[in-house]
Design a protein around this motif. Structure first.
Motif, PDB file in Angstrom:
ATOM      1  N   ILE A  31       0.853  -1.224  -0.009  1.00  0.00           N
ATOM      2  CA  ILE A  31       0.146   0.148   0.304  1.00  0.00           C
ATOM      3  C   ILE A  31       0.936   0.902   0.073  1.00  0.00           C
ATOM      4  CG2 ILE A  31      -1.424   1.291   1.792  1.00  0.00           C
ATOM      5  CD1 ILE A  31      -2.476  -1.329   2.317  1.00  0.00           C
ATOM      6  N   VAL A  74      -3.856   5.962   2.937  1.00  0.00           N
ATOM      7  CA  VAL A  74      -4.117   5.395   1.225  1.00  0.00           C
ATOM      8  C   VAL A  74      -3.908   6.484   0.386  1.00  0.00           C
ATOM      9  CG1 VAL A  74      -4.708   3.675   0.050  1.00  0.00           C
ATOM     10  CG2 VAL A  74      -5.025   3.436   2.688  1.00  0.00           C
ATOM     11  N   ILE A  77      -2.866   1.492  -4.302  1.00  0.00           N
ATOM     12  CA  ILE A  77      -2.842  -0.378  -3.821  1.00  0.00           C
ATOM     13  C   ILE A  77      -2.548  -0.554  -4.793  1.00  0.00           C
ATOM     14  CG2 ILE A  77      -4.340   0.043  -2.153  1.00  0.00           C
ATOM     15  CD1 ILE A  77      -6.234  -1.639  -3.851  1.00  0.00           C
ATOM     16  N   VAL A  81      -4.500  -7.095  -3.142  1.00  0.00           N
ATOM     17  CA  VAL A  81      -4.019  -5.795  -2.126  1.00  0.00           C
ATOM     18  C   VAL A  81      -5.708  -6.027  -1.390  1.00  0.00           C
ATOM     19  CG1 VAL A  81      -4.339  -4.177   0.034  1.00  0.00           C
ATOM     20  CG2 VAL A  81      -2.751  -4.428  -2.070  1.00  0.00           C
ATOM     21  N   ALA A 107       0.639  -4.483   2.890  1.00  0.00           N
ATOM     22  CA  ALA A 107      -0.845  -4.965   3.594  1.00  0.00           C
ATOM     23  C   ALA A 107      -0.835  -5.599   4.412  1.00  0.00           C
ATOM     24  CB  ALA A 107      -1.692  -5.586   2.347  1.00  0.00           C
TER      25      ALA A 107
END
Length: 308
Positions: A31, A74, A77, A81, A107
């Protein structure tokens, strides 16, 4: 370009620099997080000196970004994930440093930040608090038992005291005289360190000590073992596994899971654990933040805040 605080080779503070760095690209299972806060830990400066953790599997490449724990939002990704999306507020262990505007997190070692948990508190949990939690669970002492924590005034020790107390365990906290008020504020009985400390600990626990969580190692670990009748209740995060094994104990077994991060986060939200963030520095003063921890005078957690 994004900024990051790095060390350019093994050595002392002269190897450190604030540099411009490419924005990382998340790989499979990773991430990308826009960092809000990074936690500062003793292991950060130890890695700069060339120290290798048991989890280190590859030779370090330079420049290497400091930091093992962050909180943030975030941004992107990687493949494979699930459960995370852009805009999620998260915290966790880093894959390649965290004193930076952007960081990569595995993750599997990332958790969602509860709304009631600040970014600063969240950033302090993946290293010290999670280590403390793993050790207390490993000892599995019943309510009413007595636990001795050596190095109780440090980051892991302070968290271990509070987590054990939340489980109904009586705690003796070994620390310097200067940390007496801090240790007692955590709910522990302060035992002054220095010559004769085992006698002072025995006097504070006339019915005996049921477990030892060691964070100092060396002679302190050897002396602490003498207070136990059941050496399986001796664990350390301050000594090599072969050393504690000779005494009949074991190293702290780290779970390193998001489940543990969730658990310590809820301890904070519920009021059972206070990370004690005592100093905050901006990213361009990361060196000063690291010196504060390296000199060993902090009585709580130091963090680096990244402006957004």
């Amino acid at each position: 370009m994004p900024k990051a605080y790095v060390f350019t080779r093994y050595g002392g503070p002269e190897t450190e620099a604030l540099v411009e760095a490419d924005r990382p690209v998340p790989g499979p299972g990773q991430i990308l997080v826009a960092v809000r806060v990074a936690g500062v830990n003793p292991v950060d400066w130890k890695l700069r000196t060339g120290y290798r953790r048991p989890t280190d599997s590859d030779e370090r490449t330079f420049p290497a970004v400091f930091g093992s724990e962050v909180s943030g939002v975030v941004e992107e990704i990687g493949a494979d994930v699930e459960g995370f999306g852009a805009g999620d507020e998260v915290f966790g262990n880093t894959a390649a440093g965290g004193y930076a505007e952007y960081a990569l997190l595995p993750a599997a070692l990332t958790a969602h930040k509860p709304a009631g948990l600040s970014f600063a508190d969240a950033a302090t949990l993946p290293v010290a608090a999670a280590t403390a939690y793993d050790g207390v669970r490993q000892l599995d002492l019943p309510s009413g038992a007595t636990l001795l924590v050596t190095g109780a005034g440090g980051g892991v020790g302070a968290a271990a005291v509070q987590i054990a107390r939340a489980g109904g365990v009586r705690v003796l906290g070994l620390a310097s005289e200067g940390k007496k008020d801090f240790v007692e504020s955590l709910g522990a009985v302060h035992v002054p360190s220095g010559p004769g400390w085992t006698e002072r600990a025995a006097a504070a626990a006339p019915d005996g000590v049921d477990g030892v969580y060691d964070l100092v190692g060396g002679e302190v670990l050897t002396e602490a073992a003498l207070l136990l009748t059941d050496r399986t209740k001796l664990i350390t995060a301050g000594a090599p596994p072969e050393v504690v094994a000779e005494l009949g104990g074991a190293r702290v077994s780290r779970a390193r899971t998001a489940t543990v991060l969730d658990a310590v986060a809820h301890l904070v939200v519920n009021g059972d654990l206070d990370p004690h963030v005592i100093r905050r520095f901006p990213l361009d003063e990361a060196g000063e933040a690291l010196r504060t921890v390296e000199e060993g005078h902090a009585r709580g957690k130091v963090v680096i805040e990244v402006a957004r």
